[in-house]
Design an enzyme around this catalytic site. Structure first.
Site, short mmCIF file in Angstrom:
data_model
loop_
_atom_site.label_atom_id
_atom_site.label_comp_id
_atom_site.label_asym_id
_atom_site.label_seq_id
_atom_site.Cartn_x
_atom_site.Cartn_y
_atom_site.Cartn_z
N CYS A 219 -2.55 8.85 5.98
CA CYS A 219 -1.56 8.60 6.70
C CYS A 219 -1.66 8.99 8.22
O CYS A 219 -1.11 8.44 9.23
CB CYS A 219 -0.70 9.94 6.25
SG CYS A 219 0.03 9.89 4.62
N CYS B 108 0.78 -1.20 -0.07
CA CYS B 108 0.10 -0.03 -0.05
C CYS B 108 0.88 1.42 -0.12
O CYS B 108 0.09 2.46 -0.14
CB CYS B 108 -1.13 0.01 1.29
SG CYS B 108 -2.05 -1.50 1.25
N CYS C 287 5.13 8.24 2.33
CA CYS C 287 5.34 9.52 1.97
C CYS C 287 5.58 10.37 3.01
O CYS C 287 5.83 9.89 4.24
CB CYS C 287 4.00 10.00 1.07
SG CYS C 287 2.67 9.99 2.45
N ASP D 13 2.68 2.26 2.43
CA ASP D 13 3.21 2.86 3.85
C ASP D 13 3.35 1.69 4.99
O ASP D 13 2.29 0.84 5.05
CB ASP D 13 2.36 3.88 4.30
CG ASP D 13 1.26 4.48 3.88
OD1 ASP D 13 1.02 5.55 3.45
OD2 ASP D 13 0.56 3.49 3.47
#
Lengths: 404, 127
Positions: free
Chosen positions: B106, B37, B63, B39
């Protein structure tokens, strides 16, 4: 040195100053501003002369007859005109189209549209080196196949397909062969006399010409017919209506002429820079080049840096203008469909960057890129739990991830 | 994409990067996300005898926003009791870092990470 340094020549190129100079002579009252279709006065005649000169320049680049060049707004339009135009014209012969899963979206989405209209499309998978083989084309042809569309060079990884070889197969089978050559024109030789290609898409802005102009090569012998997608004044022998943009066309012609003249010297120079870049980073652990090493555009390098996420790597390389092999920066978080078609895991696809080198890249640019790349990859690996696990000898594929 | 100054600051100078001994009784580890995915976050917390988080470490593959979210989280949890740390919501992280809509996941991951670390610690301590 101007920063950020441009390393995205596969996305677009700056217009060569020599091209710009030619273009500016085709705009104002004092210049060659006339409508090339005006037959009743010298303004029209002069504009037509400039357009026809450019047509010869583009034809020369691919060793074709200038009467085989149709101006369009760019490679996307050329792809649409070639694929839909041929599919509609030849639908009486069959409704099957053969293409590959790593084509540009202009080809894939044109095919998707035809599928909605009742055509059948087969999408060939590339080898793990990113190439579409002649065998796979030959094995997938059917009695009702009317069109094969395979790109010359891939826009993400820069691999170059054996177009001449595929052309032999399609010609023998009596199937129309379209090639998207937006990325390869003026970088690798294209010879329509030797390659049995029927339709070939070209773009000016990938070869140091302006955006907004392209061309479609349409073979005369044996004659290839298309159903027009744009109707109007019957320009371009009825295949693409619309007033010709003299300045754009002159720009594309000049870009083609320069590209042809300098192809060899530029290839050697650009390839040496690409090699320099790779030599600078290859000693980092767990890095790999994606796509075949030999059948490749001179300036293209797609590299996977394992255990480092591509978007954060781009963020840390703020002095370099590069693109992520993954489409992570867009709203979609899907990794690149091209890299996945090569068989790369999603993780590796997320960890890939595309560097493209071109006419204005210098050795100093490459050296700075290497220095920053090495620094950033090391820094991000220090931050990466995956790197820790790799270093501890844990097989990441054996871990049960809590996917979200 | 334009990153907020706070994301850039955490990304350039990540706080509390590191790794603790997973086997220690007073260390809780939360690893969330998946490489596929794009992360993966590993958050570790260490508690003192009173059950207060005295140290936190992270490592993140992802990221800039994912790195910033986890870095911020390590700052926030220090000095908190476990039940307080569990209360941290992704929306607070997203707001503090001015995350754009495509990066909200995130902050969700960061919230998942602290919850997982706390759960791991509780399990170890037999609560």
């Amino acid at each position: 040195m101007n920063k950020p340094i441009y390393f995205d020549y596969l996305a677009t190129t700056p217009t060569d100053p020599r091209v710009v100079e030619k273009m500016t002579t085709c705009l104002s009252m004092e210049g060659n501003f006339g409508n090339p279709a005006s037959r009743s006065h010298v303004f029209g005649w002069k504009a037509e002369e400039a357009v026809e000169n450019a047509r010869r320049q583009v034809a020369n680049l691919i060793n074709a007859d200038s009467r085989e060049i149709v101006w369009t707004s760019g490679a996307t339009e050329s792809d649409n005109l070639a694929i839909k135009g041929a599919a509609y014209f030849y639908k009486g012969k069959g409704r099957h189209i053969l293409t590959s899963s790593i084509e540009h979206k202009a080809v894939l989405d044109s095919c998707r549209q035809l599928e909605r209209e009742g055509y059948e499309v087969t999408y060939l998978e590339p080898t793990s080196e990113g190439l579409i083989t002649c065998e796979s084309v030959a094995n997938s042809l059917r009695d009702d196949t009317i069109l094969v569309s395979i790109m010359h060079a891939n826009n993400e990884i820069g691999t170059v397909n054996d177009i001449a070889g595929i052309g032999e197969i399609t010609r023998a089978a009596g199937v129309i062969f379209h090639v998207d050559a937006a990325q390869s024109a003026a970088k690798v030789p294209i010879d329509m006399d030797k390659m049995k290609v029927d339709l070939l898409s070209l773009s000016a802005h990938k070869m140091y010409g302006p955006k907004g102009i392209g061309a479609l090569y349409v073979r005369r012998k044996p004659r290839v017919r298309l159903e027009a997608q744009m109707h109007g004044g019957g320009h371009e022998r009825g295949m693409r209506s619309g007033t010709l943009a003299t300045h754009q066309i002159v720009g594309m012609g000049e870009a083609a002429a320069i590209g042809m003249e300098e192809m060899e010297s530029e290839r050697d120079r650009v390839m040496a820079l690409r090699e320099r870049l790779w030599l600078g980073v290859k000693d980092l652990e767990a890095v790999q080049i994606n796509g075949d090493l030999h059948q490749r555009l001179p300036g293209a390098l797609n590299i996977s840096f394992s255990f480092v996420e591509g978007e954060s790597l781009i963020m840390s390389l703020k002095d370099l203008a590069i693109s992520s092999g993954s489409a992570c920066t867009s709203a979609s978080l899907e990794p690149s469909y091209v890299l996945r078609a090569l068989g790369l895991s999603d993780e590796l696809a997320h960890s890939s960057l595309r560097f493209s080198i071109g006419r204005f890249t210098t050795k100093e640019d490459v050296d700075l890129a290497v220095e920053q790349l090495v620094h950033s990859v090391e820094k991000l690996r220090d931050l990466s739990p995956l790197w820790d696990m790799y270093k501890d000898g844990i097989d990441l594929d054996s871990v049960q991830w809590a996917a979200h | 994409m334009a990153y907020s100054d706070k994301v850039l600051d955490h990304y350039e100078n990540p706080r509390n990067v590191g790794k603790m001994d997973v086997d220690k009784k007073n260390v809780g580890t939360g690893m969330v996300g998946a490489p596929a995915c794009g992360d993966v976050m590993r958050l570790q917390i260490q508690v003192d005898d009173d059950g207060v988080i005295e140290d936190a470490k992270f490592k993140t593959y992802g990221c800039g926003s994912a790195i910033a979210s986890s870095s911020l989280l390590t700052e926030w949890v220090k000095g908190k009791r476990l039940d307080e740390a569990e209360e941290i919501k992704n929306s607070q992280i997203a707001e503090e870092l001015s995350l754009p809509p495509v990066k909200i996941h995130c902050s969700v991951l960061a919230e998942d990470a602290i919850k997982a670390a706390v759960a791991d610690l509780r399990q170890k301590q037999g609560d």
